[in-house]
Scaffold this motif. Structure first.
Motif, PDB file in Angstrom:
ATOM      1  N   PRO A  32       0.795  -1.237   0.000  1.00 44.46           N
ATOM      2  CA  PRO A  32       0.000   0.000   0.000  1.00 44.46           C
ATOM      3  C   PRO A  32       0.822   1.279   0.000  1.00 44.46           C
ATOM      4  N   LEU A  33       1.767   1.416   0.916  1.00 42.49           N
ATOM      5  CA  LEU A  33       2.527   2.659   1.006  1.00 42.49           C
ATOM      6  C   LEU A  33       3.503   2.809  -0.154  1.00 42.49           C
ATOM      7  N   LEU A  80      -4.137   9.610   2.951  1.00 47.71           N
ATOM      8  CA  LEU A  80      -4.183   8.543   1.950  1.00 47.71           C
ATOM      9  C   LEU A  80      -3.323   7.351   2.354  1.00 47.71           C
ATOM     10  N   GLY A  81      -2.195   7.614   3.008  1.00 48.10           N
ATOM     11  CA  GLY A  81      -1.364   6.501   3.456  1.00 48.10           C
ATOM     12  C   GLY A  81      -2.101   5.592   4.417  1.00 48.10           C
ATOM     13  N   VAL A 192       9.496   6.943   2.865  1.00 49.06           N
ATOM     14  CA  VAL A 192      10.146   6.724   4.164  1.00 49.06           C
ATOM     15  C   VAL A 192       9.291   5.805   5.035  1.00 49.06           C
ATOM     16  N   ALA A 193       7.982   6.057   5.052  1.00 48.95           N
ATOM     17  CA  ALA A 193       7.081   5.230   5.855  1.00 48.95           C
ATOM     18  C   ALA A 193       7.078   3.784   5.371  1.00 48.95           C
ATOM     19  N   SER A 194       7.135   3.580   4.059  1.00 52.38           N
ATOM     20  CA  SER A 194       7.152   2.227   3.511  1.00 52.38           C
ATOM     21  C   SER A 194       8.399   1.471   3.945  1.00 52.38           C
ATOM     22  N   LEU A 195       9.542   2.146   3.890  1.00 49.28           N
ATOM     23  CA  LEU A 195      10.795   1.507   4.303  1.00 49.28           C
ATOM     24  C   LEU A 195      10.801   1.247   5.797  1.00 49.28           C
ATOM     25  N   THR A 196      10.296   2.211   6.557  1.00 49.47           N
ATOM     26  CA  THR A 196      10.255   2.052   8.013  1.00 49.47           C
ATOM     27  C   THR A 196       9.334   0.909   8.418  1.00 49.47           C
TER      28      THR A 196
END
Length: 287
Positions: A32-33, A80-81, A192-196
Motif C-alpha cells: 500500500p505505502l 491517503l497513506g 520513508v514510511a514504507s521503508l520504516t
C-alpha cells in the motif's frame, strides 16, 4: 454558489469517492505505502513538468510553502497513506463513509477555534456525528477490523487539518505547481514510511491493478486535487468541504458496482443521517 462551482464540487466528490475503490484494487496486488509513494512521485513529476511548461514558478511565498508542505504531508502522507493500509482489511465503501465526516470535523475545529456557529450548525454537527457513530457501532458489533477502522478515523482528522490550510497554499497563484509539489512531498513521506514499515515490494501484475493505478494517478491524483484547490479558492474551505456529503453515496455506489460490496439498512440510514448533518452545517454558514 454559481453553476461552475457546483459542477466542480460534484465532479470532485465523484472522483474523490471513486479513489476508495481503485485503492482497494491496488492494495490487493501491491504494497500500500510503496504503491502510493510511486503514484505520487509520478503524478507530482507530471504536475510540476506541466506547470513549468505553462510558465508557472516554484518560487512560492513563505505562506504558500508552509501550507503546501502541511497539505502534502496531511492529505497525501497521513490521510491517503492510512487509508491505503486500512483498505487491506476493511471495505472501500466503509472507508468512504468514514471519510465523509471530514466537513463535520472542519466545522467542529472552526467552532473550537472561536468561529461562531448558529443553532442549525450545532444541530447538524450532532446529527452528522450520530450517523457516523451509528455506522461504526453496527460495524464494530459485526466484527469489522478495529485497526483499519482506527486508521480511517485518524486519516479523516488529518484531511480536516489539510482542508483548513489549503487556502493558504492556493492564495498566490501557481496552482498546478503547488499541486505537483505537494504530491512530491507526499511521495517522500510515504517512501520513508514504507521503508520504516518494512513493506515487501512484491507486486502481482494484473489488468485490474494496471488500470486502477493509471486511473488513480490521473484522476484522484492530478485532476481531483487541481479541482479541489480551485474550488477552495473560489468558495472557501468550509463550503468546498460540503460537497463531501455526496461522497458516501458515490463511494458506496461505485464500490457496489465494481467490487460487489453490500451494505445493510443500518449503513444506508447512517449515510442519510451524515448527509443531512453536513447539509445542515453548510446551510448554517449562509448569510
Amino acid at each position: 454558489m454559481d453553476i461552475r462551482a457546483l459542477a466542480m464540487g460534484v465532479t470532485f466528490a465523484f472522483i474523490w469517492a471513486s479513489a476508495f475503490t481503485s485503492a482497494r484494487i491496488i492494495v490487493a496486488d501491491a504494497p500500500p505505502l510503496g504503491a502510493l509513494a510511486l503514484r505520487f512521485f509520478i503524478s507530482g513529476t507530471l504536475g510540476v513538468a506541466l506547470a513549468l511548461a505553462l510558465g508557472q514558478s516554484w518560487r512560492l511565498t513563505a505562506e504558500q510553502w508552509r501550507a503546501t508542505i502541511i497539505f502534502g504531508f496531511c492529505q497525501n502522507g497521513l490521510y491517503l497513506g492510512m487509508n491505503f493500509v486500512a483498505m487491506q482489511t476493511i471495505e472501500a465503501g466503509m472507508a468512504a463513509i468514514i471519510a465523509s465526516a471530514m466537513p463535520l470535523l472542519v466545522a467542529l475545529f472552526g467552532r473550537i477555534m472561536g468561529e461562531r456557529m448558529r443553532p442549525l450548525g450545532m444541530a447538524g454537527l450532532a446529527v452528522g456525528f450520530a450517523g457516523v457513530a451509528l455506522i461504526m457501532g453496527s460495524r464494530i458489533s459485526g466484527g469489522v477490523d478495529l485497526y483499519g477502522l482506527g486508521l480511517c478515523l485518524i486519516a479523516t482528522i488529518a484531511l480536516a487539518v489539510a482542508t483548513l490550510v489549503v487556502r493558504g497554499a492556493s492564495a498566490g497563484g501557481n496552482i498546478l505547481m503547488i499541486v505537483g509539489l505537494q504530491m512530491l512531498i507526499g511521495a517522500g513521506a510515504l517512501a520513508v514510511a514504507s521503508l520504516t514499515r518494512g513493506e515487501i515490494w512484491q507486486v502481482t501484475p494484473s489488468w485490474p491493478l494496471g488500470l486502477a493505478f493509471a486511473y488513480t494517478i490521473l484522476f484522484p491524483g492530478l485532476i481531483a486535487t487541481l479541482i479541489w484547490f480551485l474550488l477552495v479558492r473560489q468558495v472557501g474551505a468550509v463550503r468546498a468541504a460540503t460537497f463531501h456529503f455526496l461522497s458516501p453515496f458515490f463511494g458506496v455506489g461505485i464500490a457496489a458496482l465494481l467490487l460487489g460490496e453490500t451494505f445493510g439498512p443500518v449503513d444506508m440510514i447512517g449515510v442519510a443521517i451524515i448527509m443531512a448533518g453536513i447539509l445542515a452545517v453548510q446551510l448554517s454558514k449562509r448569510a
